[in-house]
Scaffold this motif. Sequence first.
Motif, mmCIF file in Angstrom:
data_model
loop_
_atom_site.group_PDB
_atom_site.id
_atom_site.type_symbol
_atom_site.label_atom_id
_atom_site.label_comp_id
_atom_site.label_asym_id
_atom_site.label_seq_id
_atom_site.Cartn_x
_atom_site.Cartn_y
_atom_site.Cartn_z
ATOM 1 N N LEU A 28 0.832 -1.211 0.000
ATOM 2 C CA LEU A 28 0.000 0.000 0.000
ATOM 3 C C LEU A 28 0.864 1.258 0.000
ATOM 4 N N LYS A 29 1.928 1.233 0.798
ATOM 5 C CA LYS A 29 2.826 2.396 0.861
ATOM 6 C C LYS A 29 3.466 2.661 -0.498
ATOM 7 N N LYS A 30 3.875 1.580 -1.170
ATOM 8 C CA LYS A 30 4.490 1.743 -2.495
ATOM 9 C C LYS A 30 3.472 2.262 -3.509
ATOM 10 N N LEU A 31 2.242 1.790 -3.371
ATOM 11 C CA LEU A 31 1.172 2.259 -4.260
ATOM 12 C C LEU A 31 0.958 3.767 -4.097
ATOM 13 N N CYS A 32 1.087 4.253 -2.863
ATOM 14 C CA CYS A 32 0.960 5.700 -2.614
ATOM 15 C C CYS A 32 2.034 6.485 -3.361
ATOM 16 N N ASN A 33 3.201 5.860 -3.564
ATOM 17 C CA ASN A 33 4.282 6.528 -4.298
ATOM 18 C C ASN A 33 4.032 6.507 -5.802
ATOM 19 N N HIS A 34 3.709 5.302 -6.319
ATOM 20 C CA HIS A 34 3.426 5.194 -7.759
ATOM 21 C C HIS A 34 2.911 3.786 -8.066
ATOM 22 N N PRO A 35 1.867 3.664 -8.896
ATOM 23 C CA PRO A 35 1.315 2.335 -9.209
ATOM 24 C C PRO A 35 2.330 1.385 -9.852
ATOM 25 N N SER A 36 3.321 1.934 -10.565
ATOM 26 C CA SER A 36 4.287 1.066 -11.252
ATOM 27 C C SER A 36 5.172 0.291 -10.275
ATOM 28 N N LEU A 37 5.162 0.677 -8.996
ATOM 29 C CA LEU A 37 6.003 0.007 -8.000
ATOM 30 C C LEU A 37 5.330 -1.240 -7.422
ATOM 31 N N VAL A 38 4.076 -1.483 -7.838
ATOM 32 C CA VAL A 38 3.295 -2.583 -7.258
ATOM 33 C C VAL A 38 2.988 -3.629 -8.332
ATOM 34 N N ASP A 39 3.113 -4.901 -7.953
ATOM 35 C CA ASP A 39 2.751 -5.997 -8.853
ATOM 36 C C ASP A 39 1.251 -6.279 -8.701
ATOM 37 N N LEU A 40 0.460 -5.722 -9.612
ATOM 38 C CA LEU A 40 -0.999 -5.838 -9.502
ATOM 39 C C LEU A 40 -1.475 -7.274 -9.713
ATOM 40 N N ASP A 41 -0.750 -8.026 -10.550
ATOM 41 C CA ASP A 41 -1.157 -9.410 -10.834
ATOM 42 C C ASP A 41 -1.130 -10.272 -9.572
ATOM 43 N N GLU A 42 -0.164 -9.978 -8.691
ATOM 44 C CA GLU A 42 -0.037 -10.773 -7.465
ATOM 45 C C GLU A 42 -1.315 -10.712 -6.632
ATOM 46 N N TYR A 43 -2.018 -9.594 -6.724
ATOM 47 C CA TYR A 43 -3.247 -9.425 -5.938
ATOM 48 C C TYR A 43 -4.505 -9.514 -6.805
ATOM 49 N N ASN A 44 -4.322 -9.994 -8.049
ATOM 50 C CA ASN A 44 -5.449 -10.152 -8.990
ATOM 51 C C ASN A 44 -6.254 -8.866 -9.159
ATOM 52 N N ILE A 45 -5.534 -7.757 -9.280
ATOM 53 C CA ILE A 45 -6.222 -6.467 -9.429
ATOM 54 C C ILE A 45 -6.198 -6.064 -10.901
ATOM 55 N N LYS A 46 -7.377 -5.838 -11.431
ATOM 56 C CA LYS A 46 -7.497 -5.435 -12.840
ATOM 57 C C LYS A 46 -8.117 -4.038 -12.881
ATOM 58 N N VAL A 47 -7.279 -3.055 -13.154
ATOM 59 C CA VAL A 47 -7.772 -1.677 -13.267
ATOM 60 C C VAL A 47 -7.247 -1.105 -14.571
ATOM 61 N N GLU A 48 -8.149 -0.568 -15.353
ATOM 62 C CA GLU A 48 -7.738 -0.029 -16.647
ATOM 63 C C GLU A 48 -7.029 1.305 -16.460
ATOM 64 N N LYS A 49 -5.902 1.426 -17.150
ATOM 65 C CA LYS A 49 -5.133 2.665 -17.050
ATOM 66 C C LYS A 49 -5.810 3.738 -17.899
ATOM 67 N N PRO A 50 -6.010 4.942 -17.339
ATOM 68 C CA PRO A 50 -6.709 5.990 -18.095
ATOM 69 C C PRO A 50 -5.842 6.543 -19.225
ATOM 70 N N GLU A 51 -6.445 7.393 -20.026
ATOM 71 C CA GLU A 51 -5.707 8.067 -21.094
ATOM 72 C C GLU A 51 -4.549 8.862 -20.500
ATOM 73 N N ARG A 52 -3.557 9.154 -21.329
ATOM 74 C CA ARG A 52 -2.349 9.832 -20.840
ATOM 75 C C ARG A 52 -2.644 11.174 -20.183
ATOM 76 N N THR A 53 -3.522 11.955 -20.763
ATOM 77 C CA THR A 53 -3.767 13.280 -20.195
ATOM 78 C C THR A 53 -4.722 13.151 -19.020
ATOM 79 N N SER A 54 -4.250 13.540 -17.858
ATOM 80 C CA SER A 54 -5.059 13.433 -16.646
ATOM 81 C C SER A 54 -5.330 14.825 -16.107
ATOM 82 N N THR A 55 -6.488 15.004 -15.521
ATOM 83 C CA THR A 55 -6.845 16.326 -14.995
ATOM 84 C C THR A 55 -5.980 16.711 -13.810
ATOM 85 N N ILE A 56 -5.299 15.731 -13.233
ATOM 86 C CA ILE A 56 -4.582 16.028 -11.989
ATOM 87 C C ILE A 56 -3.343 16.882 -12.209
#
Length: 614
Positions: free
Chosen positions: A315-343
């Motif tokens: 969770l701490k690594k996820l707070c830093n950046h999603p690329s630091l977490v192995d999503l497959d290990e936790y069977n998490i499927k989240v679609e990555k949004p388009e490159r341009t983000s409002t944030i």
Amino acid sequence: VHVVVDPAIGKVLRPHQVEGVRFLYNCTTGKCVENAYGAIMADEMGLGKTLQCITLLWTLLCQSPNPGKSEINKAIIVCPSSLVRNWMKELLHWIGKDRINLLVCDGSLGTKEQTLKILSSFASAKGRVVTPVLIISYESLRTYIEALHNTDTIGLMLCDEGHRLKNQDSLTYKALNEIHTKRRVILTGTPIQNDLTEYFSLINFANPGLLGTSQEFRRKYEIPILRGRDSESTDKEKEIGEERLKELLEITNKFTIRRTSDLLSKYLPLKYEYVVFCRLSDYQLNIYKEFVKSDKIKGLISGKNAQTLKAITTLKKLCNHPSLVDLDEYNIKVEKPERTSTIINTSSRRRSTHREDDPSPEDSGKLALLDNMISMIRHTSDDKIVLISNYTKTLELFELLCRVRNYQCVRLDGSMTPKKKMKIVEEFNKPESPIFIFLLSSKAGGCGLNLIGANRLILFDPDWNPANDMQALARIWREGQQKTCYIYRFIATGTVEEKIFQRQAHKQSISSCVVDEDEDVERHFSRKDLKKLFEFNENTLSDTHDTFKCTRCVRGRQVFKPPEVNGTNQGDTSFWNHYSEYELHKIPDKILRECGKGIITYAFQTKSQEQISK
């Protein structure tokens, strides 16, 4: 005969350092507590603990009240391996290369057998000796303890970063305890780290037996004090806790000296400190929610500690950046949004490339803010930055960002030799150095580093232990700094990072209570609050601010200014200015105001006292 400090050193000591040397001298000559010769030098970082202890050591080696005699003939300095050469450098600088000989155990003494022989002859030498000071790391001392423990000729032992001695069952503690010397001085800017048992270990090392056994200490002091500090304690428990605390302080204050970094305000430029709460990106948010409610996590939470810790680390690594977490290990499927983000600010989006090695700052609220801030600092000032993280992978992400943005950076981590570390630091601190960013692992670089070449420091993620964060945060605002300093701590809003930050506040209130005698630390958190690590608060601007139950703020707007904070309250963020996203325009720091739009949900801010004299 009067004992006086060597004029060569005396002329550079500041008033608080003169007072510190006098205190340590009185302790180590048995004038403070009957039959006790130990002391704890617990000044906050940056006040010159090293110089005060060098002055003490040199005074004891050269003088005593008896004419022609010295108080001691030999001394040992024990410190982390990364600081062995630093101590050598400081001793030679302040005392003079031609006035003292040092034995430095840094791997340069030859084989293990040769080193043992050299240390044995140091230990057995009696009377006035040619080489009176040994500098050795904690690890080496454990290795070579057989050469040092059978002698009573060691007059003084200085233990730098002495919180290494917080566990009296550790091998390090036991090894140092085997050295027969009654004069023991512990140097630590963070005397309580996790609990009062650790504080007892330090006291018992400095002055063995003074507070009884650890069981007696726990029964008489620790349990009543902690019970009284709990926010759910009864009035009677509070009263008993305060009585025991007062009693404990009466004993320990006789041989513990602690001044806060407030004193530095007289000599150093202004320092602005911020705790910055950053909104997760949409992508992060979706992953975080999936992660927290996944079956695997529910199973882990009820499982063993190691597994739970792994989930928290993820969770701490996820707070830093999603690329630091192995999503497959936790069977998490989240679609990555388009490159341009409002944030992310448009300025940063323009700089963003579509190359394979792009660090995708827009996928993380904190990294998006960092990217914006670094760019603005680069283009509007000549300031340099120290960037700190707990995680190697996060440092690699920073390196990638620097490479893509063409920022020159250096990185210091645990794999480097002490010699190489010192070389990198010296290069960075040169005013003409082209290095813009210094990347630091909080574990490797926290202790003793002087990075005054930079005047902005960003701590990207919080540590479980506030002492580690305090060490990291003290790198730039210290002796020799010429510029106004800005220190930022990033926290991901509503996440596990807020819980860790709140837990730090709980630990620090214990530390402040015992060491700083600060009766005004608010009783923020009850113990059961500390179990809520896996809850995610999506609808808050700052979970931490919510827990303050802050009476100065109404519906996200600060109506009343904070009270004047001095010394020990300086670290308590409930006493700072509170700016929610509705009032970002009021933040004094232009960089944060401009770069934080849409990302910062809350910012806490304080500043040091105005400089009085150079």
